[in-house]
Every structure is written in C-alpha cells, then in structure tokens.
Design an enzyme around this catalytic site. Sequence first.
Site, PDB file in Angstrom:
ATOM      1  N   THR A  81       0.801  -1.226   0.000  1.00 60.14           N
ATOM      2  CA  THR A  81       0.000   0.000   0.000  1.00 60.14           C
ATOM      3  C   THR A  81       0.835   1.278   0.000  1.00 60.14           C
ATOM      4  O   THR A  81       0.559   2.202  -0.755  1.00 60.14           O
ATOM      5  CB  THR A  81      -0.928  -0.007   1.229  1.00 60.14           C
ATOM      6  OG1 THR A  81      -1.830  -1.089   1.069  1.00 60.14           O
ATOM      7  CG2 THR A  81      -1.696   1.282   1.369  1.00 60.14           C
ATOM      8  N   ASP A 292      -9.279  -3.351  -0.117  1.00 65.03           N
ATOM      9  CA  ASP A 292      -8.085  -4.001   0.432  1.00 65.03           C
ATOM     10  C   ASP A 292      -8.403  -4.738   1.729  1.00 65.03           C
ATOM     11  O   ASP A 292      -8.047  -5.908   1.893  1.00 65.03           O
ATOM     12  CB  ASP A 292      -6.990  -2.969   0.675  1.00 65.03           C
ATOM     13  CG  ASP A 292      -5.677  -3.638   1.051  1.00 65.03           C
ATOM     14  OD1 ASP A 292      -5.109  -4.332   0.187  1.00 65.03           O
ATOM     15  OD2 ASP A 292      -5.237  -3.479   2.204  1.00 65.03           O
TER      16      ASP A 292
HETATM   17 ZN    ZN Z   1      -3.028  -1.404  -0.451  1.00 67.56          ZN
END
Ligand code: ZN
Length: 545
Positions: A81, A292
């Site tokens: 991320t 996510d």
């Molecule tokens: Zn991510």
Amino acid sequence: MYRPLAALAALLCASAAAAQPAPSVSPALPRQPALIVAIAVDQLSADLFAEYRPHFTGGLRRMADGVVFPAGYQSHAATETCPGHATILTGARPSRSGIIANDWLDQSLSREDKVLYCSEDPSVPGSSSSRYTVSARQLLVPTLGDRIKAVTPASRVVAVSTKDRGAVMLGGHQADQLWWWNGRDFAGPAGQQPAPEVAAAFAAIRTRIATAQPDLPLPPPCEARAQSVPIGDGKTVGTGRFGRAAGDLRAWRASPEADTATIDIAIAMFESLRLGRGDAPDLLALSASAPDYVGHTYGTGGSEQCLTLLSLDRELGRLFAALDRSGVRYVAVLTADHGGHDLPERNQARAAPDAIRVDARFDAKAVAAQISRELRLDVPALLAQGADFYVHRDVPRRRRAAVIRRAAELLRANPLVEEVLLGSELAAMPSPSRPPELWSLAERARASYFPGRSGDLVVALKQRVTPIPDPRLGYVATHGSFWDYDRRVPILFWWPGVVPFEQPLGVEVVDILPSLAPLIGLPLPAGEIDGRCLDLDGGPGTTCR
Ligand code: ZN
C-alpha cells in the site's frame, strides 16, 4: 501542403519560428482543468477490474468509459500500500521516493524491533511502527499537490482515506487537509480543524457506525459469486454480506461502509473549500481502502469483494454527480496502489491446484540461526522484514560478505523461493526503461531498491505462494509479491467531453504525474521523475507538451 495561417503565425512570433511547431492540444480537454480528482482504489487489480467492468454502472463505469490503460503497472517488486500510493502522484518509483515497503528495518533506531513504518515520524519520542505520529517525512519526493502549491500557493490540496498512509502519500508534505481513520475515528495532523460540512460528515459517520447494520442484499453478480470456502476450524469465507453489530469498528472498516465514509468526506471537502472555484488549480485525492481490507479478510472471489466493488461504483457515481453539479472543470484519474489475488483455498477449488500458503519450509529465523551457527557469530546473522533481509548491524564488517553469500545460497535452495537478489547488485543496476511487462525480477526489485532502507538481500517467493501461513486468524489473502497479479492495475482518465480510447500495452503508474502536469501547465524539471507523459488524446493531437 502550404498552410498560410501557420506561416503567418510563425512570422509573427520570431521565437516560435525557431522551435518545433507546437502540437495541437486535444480539443476535448478543458483548456485548464480547475480541479484534479485523483482516486486510488486499494487492491484493485487489473484482474478484478476486468472481471467487474461489465457490472459497473456508476463512477467506475464512467472511468472505464474514458481513456483506459487496462495494463497499468505498479512496476516495482514492493507491491504494498505505501509504496503503491507513493508512486501515484509523484512520478517516482520506490527507488526514488524512498517508500520501499509499508514497514522496513532501520537498525539505527533505538526501538527493540527496528521496524519503521512508512508514514511515521520517528523523531517523536516513544514512536513505534504501531503507535506513531502520522507524517510524510519518509517520502523523499514532492507529490503533485506539493508541486502545484510550489507554483501557485493559493492552490488547495486535500486527501482522505481510511488508511493514514493512503491519505499521506497522496496528499504529500503541504496538504491543506488530510483525513484518515485512526481505528476509532477520523483524524488529521495536529491542529487541523474540519470545516463545518466535514464535521457534519464525521458526525453522520459516527452515527451510522453506532447503529447495527443488516446483511446487504445480493445483486445477481454477487449472488452468483456467493459460494462458501472452508478455511479450517469450521470457518468459511465467500458468502459474507456485511451485517454487523452496533459499534463494531473492525467490521465497519472491512466493509463497503468505509468507502461510503471516505466519499462523504471527499464531497464535504470539495463543497466546503469550494475546490476548483479559485484562481489556481486544486487537487482532491482519495483512497478507497475497503477493497483491500475486504480482500485480506475474505479474499477477492466471493460475495464480499463483489458487494464492495459494486458499492464503490455507486459511491463514486455520487462523487461525480456532486462534481458535475458544481460546473467545475475537472480531470479525474483512477488507479490502484497494487493488485492482489485470491486465497489459495478458493484458487485450489477454481482450477489452480498449485496455489499454496507459505509453510515451515520458509523460515527466515531458521536461516538466520543456521548462518550464525555455521559462521560462529554470537548475534543473529540476519533480520528479515517482508521480502527484505538485512545483515545484523552487530555482524563484524569483515564477516558481512560471508553472511550474504551463505544467506543467498540457503534461500536460493529453498523450494518456495523463486529468486534472491543482492542489494549490492541492485544498487549497481540502471533504473529499468523497458515496458514494464517485460521486466525481469531483478528489474522489478531494482525499481523498489533504496540504499539504506532496502535489505542486503531481496527475496522473491514463487508465484502462487501466499505468505500467510494460517488463514484462520481473519487474514486470508494478500499481495506484495513480485508477480503480475500484484503489479498490474488499471489506469483510467476521464473528463467531461473525453474522447475515449483504450491502450492495452503496459504503462506505469509513475506515468500519471507527468501525464497530468501538462494539463495544468505544471513544470516538471528534467530528471526528477521516473514516468513519462501518456498522450491522452487518442487522435493526432497530444496532451503532452
Ligand atoms: Zn493497499
């Protein structure tokens, strides 16, 4: 062909006569967008985008009807991320941004575990990678917002996400407003005050969280995907519908509701700051984190991710409706910080019997212990953090090469390991310049190698090996690998009046900044970025100047 007007123009402008003829600017682009809307969808792989593209009817449908690069690449090996968000608006690969992972090891830190979090300010006393003050100081390059504000200080830059790193890496060092979810509430940098509209959005979100939510109805595409997958101990994933108890913050975060909140805050900032209605271009950035959290908690192939993406599609439609109502001239870009893939248990059931979980055969601590024994070191030879393996700082300098050599041997012999790259070799490689779909594993690792932050060895596990040993703990699937299921993401541009086209050849997420910059006349000094301008005019004109 004789062109009298062009000839006259050249005569009237002596300096232009010496230069190349200016390319025609796309007539379909607003001459100068007043607002750039940058959307990151956390863990939206190119595969998921392709799977759901026929089912989108809202904001994702709009983006999919613009200029479409279905094979965008988070080209580097660190498909996590923080590195992914740091590429989106900087034009910089992790090898330049310094954001090589969500967490890396810094052996100069006094803390026991030496783990540094990517959006942490380690100079704050008592800071750790799990309890920290949020900061952009680890990001070593300017973002689009930083660059805009350097040229036109009146520009406003705002970002929101349910992850602090999602907001910070998009918003950068100079953002006017940054909001993220801190696990209990939305928060921002010390002293930042929400506008009344934003405060009202926070209050409405708190009220919704405090109210129990029933199961969501399953629309037909999600009903078709609702199949139960056993993951051990009688637990299953695949049929979830996000009903939850009042005040269940963890369930809220890993549900479509979290992205609804992010969009609410984005709209509230847009309206309260009157973005796009000043004298200088503004930036509204948001990162939708729910795909996510949902992907990690339930995998990507069941009703859960289906409900999440179809909800995000609707919510982004709501954002675009607010933008359209305002009459502001805007350009929108949407991409992802990384891809992802499904949990091995469902992949095994779906024609991929070789999908597995990492197991005791791959054990970084055992490798370190074996090397310490063999080389008679009285410290652990190696420390590992994700793909990065570091020689322990207490290993005597003259023994370091031996540790690295033996670690490479042992790791290369491991049945779960595809390749081991040496930091010293990556440091000596040029930054890759070929199309990203052609890159070797070494080139991928080079693009996320940063001396002093990356490991002395970087380890690529084999394809289809999920690095989560036990799925029963609520974390069943992930990303972060060298492989294309984690690297490949959509890159989509849209603006009112866009003339759509699709380019299936590979491009990079670091191309986004240099593609946006010319639209607002933003200078990009040569040598400061890794990407290139993508010509968003599919005809003879160009948007790259
Ligand atoms: Zn991510």
